[in-house]
Enzyme design. Structure first.
Site, short mmCIF file in Angstrom:
data_model
loop_
_atom_site.label_atom_id
_atom_site.label_comp_id
_atom_site.label_asym_id
_atom_site.label_seq_id
_atom_site.Cartn_x
_atom_site.Cartn_y
_atom_site.Cartn_z
N GLU A 85 0.85 -1.22 0.00
CA GLU A 85 0.00 0.00 0.00
C GLU A 85 0.87 1.26 0.00
OE1 GLU A 85 -3.35 -0.16 2.69
OE2 GLU A 85 -3.47 2.03 2.72
N LYS A 280 -7.70 -1.56 11.05
CA LYS A 280 -7.05 -1.94 9.79
C LYS A 280 -5.82 -1.06 9.58
CE LYS A 280 -6.28 -1.87 5.18
NZ LYS A 280 -5.37 -0.97 4.48
N ASP A 296 4.15 -14.91 11.21
CA ASP A 296 2.89 -15.37 10.61
C ASP A 296 1.82 -14.29 10.79
OD1 ASP A 296 0.45 -16.57 10.14
OD2 ASP A 296 0.94 -18.44 11.16
N HIS A 393 -2.47 10.20 0.64
CA HIS A 393 -2.62 8.89 0.01
C HIS A 393 -2.45 9.00 -1.51
CE1 HIS A 393 -3.97 4.74 0.06
NE2 HIS A 393 -4.66 5.02 -1.04
C1 MEV Z 1 -5.95 2.74 4.96
O1 MEV Z 1 -5.19 1.64 4.60
C2 MEV Z 1 -6.04 2.84 6.47
C3 MEV Z 1 -6.96 3.94 6.99
O2 MEV Z 1 -8.25 3.81 6.42
C4 MEV Z 1 -7.01 3.78 8.50
C5 MEV Z 1 -8.04 4.66 9.19
O3 MEV Z 1 -9.04 5.02 8.59
O4 MEV Z 1 -7.81 4.93 10.38
C6 MEV Z 1 -6.45 5.30 6.62
#
Ligand code: MEV
Length: 438
Positions: A85, A280, A296, A393
């Site tokens: 990513e 995530k 792992d 991003h």
């Molecule tokens: C993207 O990989 C992760 C985010 O969505 C985490 C979040 O929203 O806190 C930016």
């Protein structure tokens, strides 16, 4: 062509590649070229990778990036991260730098307990199996002595063993619930070997037990396996500073920033839809270091998300508060990691990553991984509550778009110049490129 194949694993590597290429590609020679293009030029190294799994035809690349300047308990770390990513490594590095001048990250190992279970069925009186267990507990443990010998010499081994009665949930269902200390190894093989021996001893001893009737003697072992839920293999990572010290280019009003940040974390605490994405983001950091160090990541993922649901509802892994003018942001996370065994002495890039981390112990690695997770969460929340996530991003994603459209050097330069002060969007870049190419 028929897509079913028998005896695939027995084909030579060359034949496997030819079968795939001819079955799924209209231009098989191109597919073969692609597959072989990803082989390592050193045949010995390629053989090593081939033998990690079955039916290997080639390698699957992930970038290995570096996030420098992580200060953890006063020590500086350079952290290798394997991830696809685009903005993750940049975000980690940015957070690391931010906190390096604000006291750094502090971490604490809360415990390192691993867990395994022998799941078995016993149709008989609960009192009788309990008294059988009490009488045979020492023998059960002693039966694993040859397996645990080396681990005990390193200060690990079986910590405890307990009989659990779950017959109220499943007819006849009992467990041997066993806890372990596995020192610098993740311990999966060690734990599973111990459990299978315990299961064997359980069956033998039950069959010989004079207080059991014929049905009770026939204890049925369903399975013996470690648990990837390790709520007591726990590390805490935290950062804190005076709210006023949070000030920087994009944080002009630190009090307002801190309050909004705390609110964003509170939302993830109470709202599962947000909690999953929040966590995530934490896993972006955790998984990439876990992967780079040959651990792992599926086990880590499963265990972490179970932990995030420990109170009955999926919730945030991290917490934030403002108290007496101090902003504090922290996270407790279960991480069963190893720095010996498994891939750690086999995969050259794993060995490389562990060298960059200066040969950490499993406890050190837990602290590094948790820190990167927290750093990632900080970076995400900082962006989300200030500029929005897309600015950073998409800036990082710009290269992917340019590659997708096979932009040449001159086009790249012009696109980057134009988007320096513009919000990058996929459509915006495509239109700009199309205009350039007219
Ligand atoms: C993207 O990989 C992760 C985010 O969505 C985490 C979040 O929203 O806190 C930016």
């Amino acid at each position: 062509m028929d897509q079913a194949v028998s005896g695939f694993s027995k084909l030579s590597k060359e034949d496997k590649i030819n079968w795939i290429a001819q079955t799924y590609f209209s231009e098989p020679e191109k597919a073969v070229k692609l597959i072989k293009g990803y082989w390592n030029s050193d045949p010995a190294l390629q053989k090593l990778h081939d033998e990690f799994i079955e039916n290997t035809i080639t390698n699957f690349y992930l970038p290995l990036g570096i996030a420098p300047n992580f200060v953890i308990n006063g020590k500086n770390y350079t952290v290798p991260m394997a991830i696809e990513e685009s903005s993750v490594v940049a975000a980690a590095a940015k957070s690391a730098k931010f906190w390096a001048t604000r006291g750094g990250f502090k971490t604490t190992i809360i415990d390192t307990e691993k867990i395994g279970q022998v799941h078995f069925i016993f149709h008989g009186s609960a009192d009788k199996i309990q008294s059988f267990f009490n009488q045979n507990k020492a023998d059960l443990i002693a039966s694993t002595d040859s397996i645990t010998q080396n681990m005990r010499a390193r200060g690990g081994g079986i910590r405890s063993i307990e009989l659990r009665n779950l017959t109220h949930q499943l007819n006849g269902y009992f467990q041997l619930h066993v806890t372990f200390e596995t020192k610098d190894s993740m311990g999966a093989n060690f734990i599973n070997s111990c459990l299978e021996q315990l299961a064997q001893t359980l069956k033998t001893k039950a069959a010989e037990h004079s207080d059991f009737n014929a049905e009770e003697k026939a204890v049925e072992v369903v399975m013996s396996i470690l648990s990837n839920y390790v709520p007591n293999c726990l590390v805490r990572a935290e950062v804190s500073c005076a709210v006023s010290d949070l000030v920087e280019k994009k944080i002009e009003n630190p009090q307002a920033f801190a309050e909004k940040f705390v609110q964003a974390v509170r939302i993830a605490e109470i709202e599962p839809y947000r909690a999953v994405t929040h966590n995530k983001g934490i896993m972006n950091g955790i998984d990439s270091v876990v992967l780079a160090t040959g651990n792992d990541f599926r086990a880590i993922e499963a265990g972490v998300h179970a932990y995030a649901s420990r109170n009955g509802q999926y919730s945030s892994l991290s917490y934030a508060e403002i108290k007496d003018g101090i902003f504090r942001f922290w996270m407790d996370v279960p991480l069963a990691l190893g720095t010996v065994g498994g891939l750690t002495s086999l995969h050259p890039m794993v060995k490389f990553a562990l060298s960059v981390l200066e040969q950490p112990s499993a406890r050190d690695l837990m602290q590094i991984v948790a820190t990167v997770g927290l750093a990632q969460n900080f970076a995400a929340l900082r962006s989300l509550t200030t500029t929005g996530i897309q600015e950073g991003h998409m800036k990082m994603h710009l290269n992917n778009i340019l590659n997708q459209f096979q932009a040449n050097d001159a086009e790249r330069q012009q696109v980057k110049e134009y988007f320096k002060n513009q919000v990058v969007s996929h459509a915006g870049v495509v239109t700009f490129l199309e205009n350039l190419r007219k």
